[in-house]
Design an enzyme around this catalytic site. Structure first.
Site, PDB file in Angstrom:
ATOM      1  N   SER A  58       1.322  -1.260  -0.093  1.00  0.00           N
ATOM      2  CA  SER A  58       0.154  -0.147   0.072  1.00  0.00           C
ATOM      3  C   SER A  58       1.019   0.970  -0.296  1.00  0.00           C
ATOM      4  O   SER A  58       1.805   1.902   0.931  1.00  0.00           O
ATOM      5  CB  SER A  58      -1.016   0.165   1.174  1.00  0.00           C
ATOM      6  OG  SER A  58      -1.522   1.614   1.362  1.00  0.00           O
ATOM      7  N   LYS A  74      -1.375  -1.566  -4.492  1.00  0.00           N
ATOM      8  CA  LYS A  74      -1.943  -0.144  -4.293  1.00  0.00           C
ATOM      9  C   LYS A  74      -1.650   1.073  -4.340  1.00  0.00           C
ATOM     10  O   LYS A  74      -0.743   0.936  -3.140  1.00  0.00           O
ATOM     11  CB  LYS A  74      -2.971  -1.150  -2.955  1.00  0.00           C
ATOM     12  CG  LYS A  74      -4.240   0.013  -2.000  1.00  0.00           C
ATOM     13  CD  LYS A  74      -4.188  -0.779  -1.019  1.00  0.00           C
ATOM     14  CE  LYS A  74      -4.672  -0.187   0.449  1.00  0.00           C
ATOM     15  NZ  LYS A  74      -5.677  -0.575   1.086  1.00  0.00           N
ATOM     16  N   LYS A  79      -2.991   4.872  -3.025  1.00  0.00           N
ATOM     17  CA  LYS A  79      -3.871   6.062  -2.247  1.00  0.00           C
ATOM     18  C   LYS A  79      -4.199   6.904  -3.479  1.00  0.00           C
ATOM     19  O   LYS A  79      -3.702   7.693  -4.070  1.00  0.00           O
ATOM     20  CB  LYS A  79      -3.035   6.697  -0.917  1.00  0.00           C
ATOM     21  CG  LYS A  79      -2.839   5.743   0.264  1.00  0.00           C
ATOM     22  CD  LYS A  79      -4.186   4.881   0.396  1.00  0.00           C
ATOM     23  CE  LYS A  79      -3.252   4.035   1.578  1.00  0.00           C
ATOM     24  NZ  LYS A  79      -4.633   3.640   2.436  1.00  0.00           N
ATOM     25  N   ASP A 101      -6.833   3.826  -3.233  1.00  0.00           N
ATOM     26  CA  ASP A 101      -7.637   3.573  -2.236  1.00  0.00           C
ATOM     27  C   ASP A 101      -8.333   4.522  -2.142  1.00  0.00           C
ATOM     28  O   ASP A 101      -7.240   6.064  -1.813  1.00  0.00           O
ATOM     29  CB  ASP A 101      -7.279   2.582  -1.040  1.00  0.00           C
ATOM     30  CG  ASP A 101      -7.836   3.315   0.153  1.00  0.00           C
ATOM     31  OD1 ASP A 101      -9.195   3.204   0.585  1.00  0.00           O
ATOM     32  OD2 ASP A 101      -7.418   2.440   1.126  1.00  0.00           O
ATOM     33  N   GLU A 128     -10.803   0.621  -4.211  1.00  0.00           N
ATOM     34  CA  GLU A 128     -11.355   0.213  -2.640  1.00  0.00           C
ATOM     35  C   GLU A 128     -11.830   1.754  -1.940  1.00  0.00           C
ATOM     36  O   GLU A 128     -11.662   2.765  -1.513  1.00  0.00           O
ATOM     37  CB  GLU A 128     -10.101   0.662  -1.761  1.00  0.00           C
ATOM     38  CG  GLU A 128     -10.074  -0.090  -0.475  1.00  0.00           C
ATOM     39  CD  GLU A 128      -8.696  -0.498   0.643  1.00  0.00           C
ATOM     40  OE1 GLU A 128      -7.978  -0.962  -0.474  1.00  0.00           O
ATOM     41  OE2 GLU A 128      -8.687  -0.767   1.961  1.00  0.00           O
ATOM     42  N   ASP A 162     -13.890  -0.806   2.615  1.00  0.00           N
ATOM     43  CA  ASP A 162     -12.564  -1.163   3.497  1.00  0.00           C
ATOM     44  C   ASP A 162     -13.911  -0.731   5.031  1.00  0.00           C
ATOM     45  O   ASP A 162     -14.281  -2.071   5.851  1.00  0.00           O
ATOM     46  CB  ASP A 162     -11.182  -0.633   3.519  1.00  0.00           C
ATOM     47  CG  ASP A 162     -10.296   0.095   4.711  1.00  0.00           C
ATOM     48  OD1 ASP A 162     -10.805  -0.926   5.582  1.00  0.00           O
ATOM     49  OD2 ASP A 162      -9.402   0.375   4.645  1.00  0.00           O
ATOM     50  N   LYS A 180     -10.100  -5.857   7.737  1.00  0.00           N
ATOM     51  CA  LYS A 180      -9.125  -6.150   8.406  1.00  0.00           C
ATOM     52  C   LYS A 180      -9.949  -6.951  10.123  1.00  0.00           C
ATOM     53  O   LYS A 180     -10.536  -6.667  11.046  1.00  0.00           O
ATOM     54  CB  LYS A 180      -9.148  -4.920   9.078  1.00  0.00           C
ATOM     55  CG  LYS A 180      -8.104  -4.300   7.602  1.00  0.00           C
ATOM     56  CD  LYS A 180      -8.029  -2.725   7.759  1.00  0.00           C
ATOM     57  CE  LYS A 180      -7.286  -2.005   6.341  1.00  0.00           C
ATOM     58  NZ  LYS A 180      -6.630  -0.035   6.466  1.00  0.00           N
ATOM     59  N   GLY A 209      -4.203  -3.783   6.126  1.00  0.00           N
ATOM     60  CA  GLY A 209      -3.314  -3.940   7.257  1.00  0.00           C
ATOM     61  C   GLY A 209      -3.193  -3.039   8.235  1.00  0.00           C
ATOM     62  O   GLY A 209      -3.722  -1.503   7.224  1.00  0.00           O
TER      63      GLY A 209
HETATM   64  O1  OSB Z   1      -6.874   2.336   4.175  1.00  0.00           O
HETATM   65  O2  OSB Z   1      -5.838   0.289   3.768  1.00  0.00           O
HETATM   66  C1  OSB Z   1      -6.048   1.167   4.665  1.00  0.00           C
HETATM   67  C2  OSB Z   1      -3.263   1.702   6.574  1.00  0.00           C
HETATM   68  C3  OSB Z   1      -3.775   2.838   7.952  1.00  0.00           C
HETATM   69  C4  OSB Z   1      -5.128   3.589   7.957  1.00  0.00           C
HETATM   70  C5  OSB Z   1      -5.746   2.821   6.466  1.00  0.00           C
HETATM   71  C6  OSB Z   1      -4.941   1.926   5.583  1.00  0.00           C
HETATM   72  C7  OSB Z   1      -4.049   2.711   6.058  1.00  0.00           C
HETATM   73  C8  OSB Z   1      -2.586   1.017   4.866  1.00  0.00           C
HETATM   74  C9  OSB Z   1      -1.504   0.614   4.837  1.00  0.00           C
HETATM   75  O3  OSB Z   1      -3.825   1.097   3.666  1.00  0.00           O
HETATM   76  C10 OSB Z   1      -1.855  -0.959   4.913  1.00  0.00           C
HETATM   77  C11 OSB Z   1      -0.250  -1.784   5.518  1.00  0.00           C
HETATM   78  O4  OSB Z   1       0.067  -1.554   4.988  1.00  0.00           O
HETATM   79  O5  OSB Z   1      -0.695  -2.099   6.365  1.00  0.00           O
HETATM   80 MG    MG Z   2      -7.857   1.120   3.143  1.00  0.00          MG
END
Ligand code: OSB
Ligand code: MG
Length: 387
Positions: free
Chosen positions: A154, A180, A182, A207, A232, A257, A281, A309
């Site tokens: 991510s 992924k 953002k 995402d 996402e 999510d 999650k 995660g």
């Molecule tokens: O939206 O998935 C998410 C991290 C913190 C809060 C929200 C998200 C995330 C990640 C990172 O996308 C996931 C990871 O690398 O652990």
């Molecule tokens: Mg997410």
């Protein structure tokens, strides 16, 4: 068959749910803060460290660990490390008696509205403890085989398209099974286009962490040109209905999510056509057992699921890895190498990518990773002994 099993296929968790909590000699809440190697930004907030609440259960010389995935702030979820501490101490721990089974405890926890991350912390630590008492790895306690786990990365919001391309280049070189990125208003279509032009075949997803509204539907539809595996959480956290409306207007599958807090949410989202993929999650949905139910329900309906995660330390990361041995985790999750997050973690061994981008499930009893006392001490902000 209980009501959960009715809705999650052939999944049978009765053996693990039937295990008693047993006597606990010590219960400690430990707050740690680990600096990130690089800040991690979503459309909502940028984190520079992982502050986590750890739960340590000691029983007859055996130690079980749990990691609350909440942040100290409410920028991902309403739960924070402080609300989790409050809910754990005042409402969850008082339910823990030696003769109570894990299944009965989790059923009792349902009286507490929400606060899945607090509940998961206790459930996780009890499962780690139970597996260590039995001398088996956590995945075996859950009735699952040891299989290699897919990797995924991510990439947080970057300051420029060039920085994003460099980050994707590193991820591709490392061998991640999917990337992924953002997105948010102003950093979306052109940013995705730039990545897609450079890597036409890369399994890529975006995402938004809820940054968009229904009025943005035409704009989001421009992303259909890039063959994303999914978008996402484009819309608000509570808005399952409008995700269904948006899904009808987009070719790209939507993934939820933040909207999914338990099996009921997942079933509602699937029934309404609000998403074609689910991010599970385990903290957000109240633990590993609920996660396995959701994944099994997804499998029964042919909806792919994956493990999200929360930038966890090696403790939470190990739980996510064992979870992905479960039926229904058919897509790569947000499970990345430890070195992506921390220069030094509090556990050994770290998560590394094996050839082909695979992640091996740690082999020892329980979660299979060991907390290293000196490192735990180095990153500890405070410890509270509850028993
Ligand atoms: O939206 O998935 C998410 C991290 C913190 C809060 C929200 C998200 C995330 C990640 C990172 O996308 C996931 C990871 O690398 O652990
Ligand atoms: Mg997410």
């Amino acid at each position: 068959m209980n009501s959960h099993q009715d809705r999650s296929g052939a999944l049978d968790l009765t053996a693990v749910e039937g295990l008693a909590i047993g006597t606990l000699d010590h219960i400690d809440l430990i707050t740690v803060s680990l600096p990130f190697v690089a800040p991690f930004g979503t459309s909502v907030y940028t984190w520079t460290c992982k502050e986590a609440l750890l739960l340590r259960l000691e029983s007859g010389g055996v130690v079980g660990w749990g990691e609350c995935v909440a942040d100290p702030d409410p920028y991902y979820s309403y739960e924070t490390t402080s609300t989790a501490r409050h809910i754990i101490k005042e409402f969850l721990l008082p339910e823990m008696k030696p003769d109570v089974t894990i299944g009965a405890l989790m059923a009792r926890f349902r009286r507490v509205r929400g606060h899945g991350m607090a509940k998961a912390t206790i459930e996780n630590a009890l499962l780690d403890l139970a597996a260590k008492r039995a001398g088996v790895p956590l995945h075996a306690l859950l009735g699952r085989p040891r299989i290699p786990i897919m990797s995924g990365i991510s990439i947080g919001l970057q300051d420029s398209v060039d920085a994003l391309l460099r980050a994707v280049e590193d991820a591709v070189a490392d061998g991640y099974h999917r990337v992924k990125m953002k997105i948010m208003h102003g950093r979306d279509v052109e940013w995705v286009r730039a990545v897609r032009e450079r890597w036409p075949d890369l399994p890529l997803m975006a995402d938004a962490n809820g940054d968009y509204r229904m009025e943005d539907a035409d704009h989001l539809a421009e992303l259909d040109a890039f063959g994303l595996t999914m978008i996402e959480q484009p819309l608000g956290y509570t808005d399952i209905i409008r995700h269904a409306e948006l899904q009808h207007r987009l070719k790209t599958p939507l993934c939820l999510d933040e909207s999914i807090h338990d099996l009921d949410d997942a079933l509602a989202a699937m029934d309404l056509g609000a998403c074609r993929v689910i991010n599970i999650k385990e903290g957000r949905v109240g633990g590993l057992l609920e996660s396995l139910r959701i994944a099994a329900a997804c499998a029964a309906r042919g909806v792919p699921a994956w493990s999200g995660g929360m930038d966890e330390t090696g403790i939470g990361r190990a739980f996510n890895i064992h979870l992905q041995t479960g039926e229904g985790f058919t897509l790569p999750g947000d499970t990345s190498a430890t070195a992506r997050y921390f220069r030094e973690d509090i556990v050994d061994p770290p998560v590394v990518l094996a050839p082909g981008g695979w992640i091996e499930v740690p082999e020892g009893p329980g979660i299979g990773v060991e907390v290293v006392p000196e490192r735990l001490a180095r990153y500890t902000l405070g410890t509270e002994r509850l028993t």
